[in-house]
Motif scaffolding. Structure first.
Motif, PDB file in Angstrom:
ATOM      1  N   GLY A 104       0.706  -1.569  -0.569  1.00 59.81           N
ATOM      2  CA  GLY A 104      -0.092  -0.020  -0.232  1.00 59.81           C
ATOM      3  C   GLY A 104       1.136   1.460  -0.307  1.00 59.81           C
ATOM      4  N   CYS A 105       2.121   1.340   0.711  1.00 60.45           N
ATOM      5  CA  CYS A 105       2.336   2.671   1.123  1.00 60.45           C
ATOM      6  C   CYS A 105       4.061   2.454  -0.798  1.00 60.45           C
ATOM      7  CB  CYS A 105       4.154   2.781   1.780  1.00 60.45           C
ATOM      8  SG  CYS A 105       3.133   2.209   3.595  1.00 60.45           S
ATOM      9  N   PHE A 106       3.558   1.031  -1.086  1.00 60.21           N
ATOM     10  CA  PHE A 106       5.035   1.356  -2.257  1.00 60.21           C
ATOM     11  C   PHE A 106       3.459   2.080  -3.761  1.00 60.21           C
ATOM     12  CE2 PHE A 106       8.246  -0.979  -0.550  1.00 60.21           C
ATOM     13  CZ  PHE A 106       9.079  -0.010  -1.198  1.00 60.21           C
ATOM     14  N   LYS A 107       2.261   1.642  -3.354  1.00 66.22           N
ATOM     15  CA  LYS A 107       0.725   1.942  -4.595  1.00 66.22           C
ATOM     16  C   LYS A 107       0.756   3.676  -4.963  1.00 66.22           C
ATOM     17  CE  LYS A 107      -2.599   0.119  -6.751  1.00 66.22           C
ATOM     18  NZ  LYS A 107      -1.831   0.413  -8.537  1.00 66.22           N
ATOM     19  N   SER A 108       1.089   3.705  -3.456  1.00 63.89           N
ATOM     20  CA  SER A 108       0.601   5.744  -2.662  1.00 63.89           C
ATOM     21  C   SER A 108       1.657   6.610  -2.951  1.00 63.89           C
ATOM     22  CB  SER A 108      -0.603   4.989  -1.752  1.00 63.89           C
ATOM     23  OG  SER A 108       0.420   5.150  -0.899  1.00 63.89           O
ATOM     24  N   LYS A 109       2.747   5.927  -2.696  1.00 67.30           N
ATOM     25  CA  LYS A 109       3.830   6.483  -2.564  1.00 67.30           C
ATOM     26  C   LYS A 109       3.588   7.570  -1.518  1.00 67.30           C
ATOM     27  CE  LYS A 109       6.021   5.682  -7.120  1.00 67.30           C
ATOM     28  NZ  LYS A 109       5.959   3.901  -7.067  1.00 67.30           N
ATOM     29  N   ASP A 110       3.085   7.272  -0.306  1.00 63.72           N
ATOM     30  CA  ASP A 110       2.721   7.096   0.372  1.00 63.72           C
ATOM     31  C   ASP A 110       3.949   6.719   1.893  1.00 63.72           C
ATOM     32  OD1 ASP A 110       2.355   9.178   3.046  1.00 63.72           O
ATOM     33  OD2 ASP A 110       0.171   8.530   2.593  1.00 63.72           O
ATOM     34  N   PHE A 111       5.384   7.216   2.024  1.00 62.60           N
ATOM     35  CA  PHE A 111       5.987   6.348   3.090  1.00 62.60           C
ATOM     36  C   PHE A 111       5.618   7.113   4.447  1.00 62.60           C
ATOM     37  CE2 PHE A 111       7.183   5.813  -1.090  1.00 62.60           C
ATOM     38  CZ  PHE A 111       7.814   4.925  -1.201  1.00 62.60           C
ATOM     39  N   SER A 112       4.784   7.470   4.435  1.00 65.05           N
ATOM     40  CA  SER A 112       4.485   8.483   6.508  1.00 65.05           C
ATOM     41  C   SER A 112       3.872   6.974   7.099  1.00 65.05           C
ATOM     42  CB  SER A 112       3.277   9.538   6.312  1.00 65.05           C
ATOM     43  OG  SER A 112       2.328   9.082   5.919  1.00 65.05           O
ATOM     44  N   ARG A 126      15.304   6.159   5.501  1.00 60.70           N
ATOM     45  CA  ARG A 126      14.934   6.681   4.841  1.00 60.70           C
ATOM     46  C   ARG A 126      14.336   6.267   3.036  1.00 60.70           C
ATOM     47  NH1 ARG A 126      19.980   5.742   3.909  1.00 60.70           N
ATOM     48  NH2 ARG A 126      21.044   5.353   1.720  1.00 60.70           N
ATOM     49  N   VAL A 127      13.323   6.971   2.430  1.00 65.38           N
ATOM     50  CA  VAL A 127      13.200   6.268   0.905  1.00 65.38           C
ATOM     51  C   VAL A 127      14.191   7.302  -0.420  1.00 65.38           C
ATOM     52  CG1 VAL A 127      11.320   8.012   1.257  1.00 65.38           C
ATOM     53  CG2 VAL A 127      11.297   6.732  -0.129  1.00 65.38           C
ATOM     54  N   GLU A 128      13.781   6.801  -1.063  1.00 68.09           N
ATOM     55  CA  GLU A 128      15.120   7.193  -1.782  1.00 68.09           C
ATOM     56  C   GLU A 128      14.459   7.183  -3.620  1.00 68.09           C
ATOM     57  OE1 GLU A 128      18.624   6.266  -2.500  1.00 68.09           O
ATOM     58  OE2 GLU A 128      19.619   5.977  -0.164  1.00 68.09           O
ATOM     59  N   ASP A 129      14.000   7.830  -4.224  1.00 69.34           N
ATOM     60  CA  ASP A 129      13.524   8.115  -5.595  1.00 69.34           C
ATOM     61  C   ASP A 129      11.711   7.663  -5.331  1.00 69.34           C
ATOM     62  OD1 ASP A 129      15.461   9.311  -7.033  1.00 69.34           O
ATOM     63  OD2 ASP A 129      16.244   7.482  -7.418  1.00 69.34           O
ATOM     64  N   GLU A 130      11.571   7.473  -4.071  1.00 70.88           N
ATOM     65  CA  GLU A 130       9.934   6.498  -4.535  1.00 70.88           C
ATOM     66  C   GLU A 130       9.897   5.271  -4.762  1.00 70.88           C
ATOM     67  OE1 GLU A 130       7.114   9.528  -6.263  1.00 70.88           O
ATOM     68  OE2 GLU A 130       6.150  10.551  -4.296  1.00 70.88           O
ATOM     69  N   LYS A 131      11.294   4.837  -4.537  1.00 73.76           N
ATOM     70  CA  LYS A 131      11.657   3.230  -5.209  1.00 73.76           C
ATOM     71  C   LYS A 131      12.434   2.708  -4.366  1.00 73.76           C
ATOM     72  CE  LYS A 131      11.410   3.281 -10.084  1.00 73.76           C
ATOM     73  NZ  LYS A 131      11.464   2.841 -10.934  1.00 73.76           N
ATOM     74  N   LEU A 132      12.554   3.435  -2.845  1.00 72.35           N
ATOM     75  CA  LEU A 132      13.768   2.350  -2.116  1.00 72.35           C
ATOM     76  C   LEU A 132      13.597   2.711  -1.102  1.00 72.35           C
ATOM     77  CD1 LEU A 132      15.461   0.452  -2.075  1.00 72.35           C
ATOM     78  CD2 LEU A 132      17.627   2.078  -1.961  1.00 72.35           C
ATOM     79  N   VAL A 133      13.497   2.110   0.101  1.00 75.38           N
ATOM     80  CA  VAL A 133      13.119   2.291   1.526  1.00 75.38           C
ATOM     81  C   VAL A 133      14.386   1.547   2.287  1.00 75.38           C
ATOM     82  CG1 VAL A 133      11.691   2.221   3.353  1.00 75.38           C
ATOM     83  CG2 VAL A 133      10.738   2.491   0.607  1.00 75.38           C
ATOM     84  N   LEU A 134      14.530   2.419   3.018  1.00 79.90           N
ATOM     85  CA  LEU A 134      15.345   0.806   4.131  1.00 79.90           C
ATOM     86  C   LEU A 134      15.122   1.344   5.749  1.00 79.90           C
ATOM     87  CD1 LEU A 134      18.415   2.751   2.903  1.00 79.90           C
ATOM     88  CD2 LEU A 134      17.658   0.903   1.422  1.00 79.90           C
ATOM     89  N   GLY A 135      15.631   0.270   5.654  1.00 77.71           N
ATOM     90  CA  GLY A 135      14.641   0.934   7.501  1.00 77.71           C
ATOM     91  C   GLY A 135      16.245  -0.407   8.381  1.00 77.71           C
ATOM     92  N   LYS A 136      16.390   0.071   9.319  1.00 76.12           N
ATOM     93  CA  LYS A 136      17.488  -0.698  10.797  1.00 76.12           C
ATOM     94  C   LYS A 136      15.839  -0.942  12.144  1.00 76.12           C
ATOM     95  CE  LYS A 136      22.143  -1.319  11.615  1.00 76.12           C
ATOM     96  NZ  LYS A 136      22.463  -2.554  11.894  1.00 76.12           N
ATOM     97  N   LYS A 137      17.001  -2.432  12.113  1.00 72.65           N
ATOM     98  CA  LYS A 137      16.880  -3.001  13.230  1.00 72.65           C
ATOM     99  C   LYS A 137      18.024  -3.433  14.527  1.00 72.65           C
ATOM    100  CE  LYS A 137      14.558  -4.521  17.551  1.00 72.65           C
ATOM    101  NZ  LYS A 137      13.475  -3.860  18.322  1.00 72.65           N
ATOM    102  N   LYS A 138      18.374  -2.498  15.419  1.00 71.71           N
ATOM    103  CA  LYS A 138      19.657  -3.387  16.046  1.00 71.71           C
ATOM    104  C   LYS A 138      19.507  -3.889  16.193  1.00 71.71           C
ATOM    105  CE  LYS A 138      22.748  -1.101  19.726  1.00 71.71           C
ATOM    106  NZ  LYS A 138      23.552  -0.133  20.056  1.00 71.71           N
ATOM    107  N   GLU A 139      20.091  -5.147  16.197  1.00 70.03           N
ATOM    108  CA  GLU A 139      21.238  -6.197  16.785  1.00 70.03           C
ATOM    109  C   GLU A 139      19.886  -7.783  15.936  1.00 70.03           C
ATOM    110  OE1 GLU A 139      20.749  -6.736  20.864  1.00 70.03           O
ATOM    111  OE2 GLU A 139      22.356  -5.686  21.223  1.00 70.03           O
TER     112      GLU A 139
END
Length: 140
Positions: A58-66, A84-97
């Protein structure tokens, strides 16, 4: 044709000069509704549940990453911090450990990969991009 072979290719694309893979699991879902293209039976399947898939799609389809920005990115029941999000195509996430995740969309799919803690997310991004860009080149 099984999409599961794309997971092997994605993981192979994350290898560094020493031959170490920087992805341990991955999946591909449809951008329309989040239906899984890859199976949970693959040895390196990233086993997202249907609600996680639907939210990501849903986030990618709507381009709404909020929703990712405010609530994080959920995958396999783990909450990853939105980076972060780059060019509405790439989303990056991290979780410590827990490691990091990279999500990239093509026209019809979202390719999702996981990098274990201590791995290089940049190498994961490369593997995810190879598959997403290949699908895009096929008009998918």
């Amino acid at each position: 044709m099984s999409w599961d072979s794309y997971l092997d290719n994605l993981i192979a694309q994350t290898k560094d000069a020493s031959g170490t893979a920087h992805a341990d699991k991955a999946c591909i879902i449809g951008v329309d509704g989040g239906a899984k293209w890859t199976s949970d039976g693959h040895a390196n399947a990233f086993k997202l549940d249907t609600s996680e898939c639907a939210k990501i799609a849903g986030c990618f389809k709507s381009k709404d990453f909020s929703p990712f920005m405010t609530s994080g990115i959920f995958a396999e029941g783990t909450k990853y911090q939105f980076l972060r999000v780059e060019d509405e195509k790439l989303v990056l996430g991290k979780k410590k450990e827990q490691g990091a995740i990279s999500l990239q969309c093509s026209k019809t799919a979202v390719v999702i990969g996981h990098c274990p803690e201590g791995g290089q997310q940049g190498n994961l991004n490369k593997g995810v991009a190879v598959i997403a860009e290949y699908l895009e080149s096929l008009g998918m």
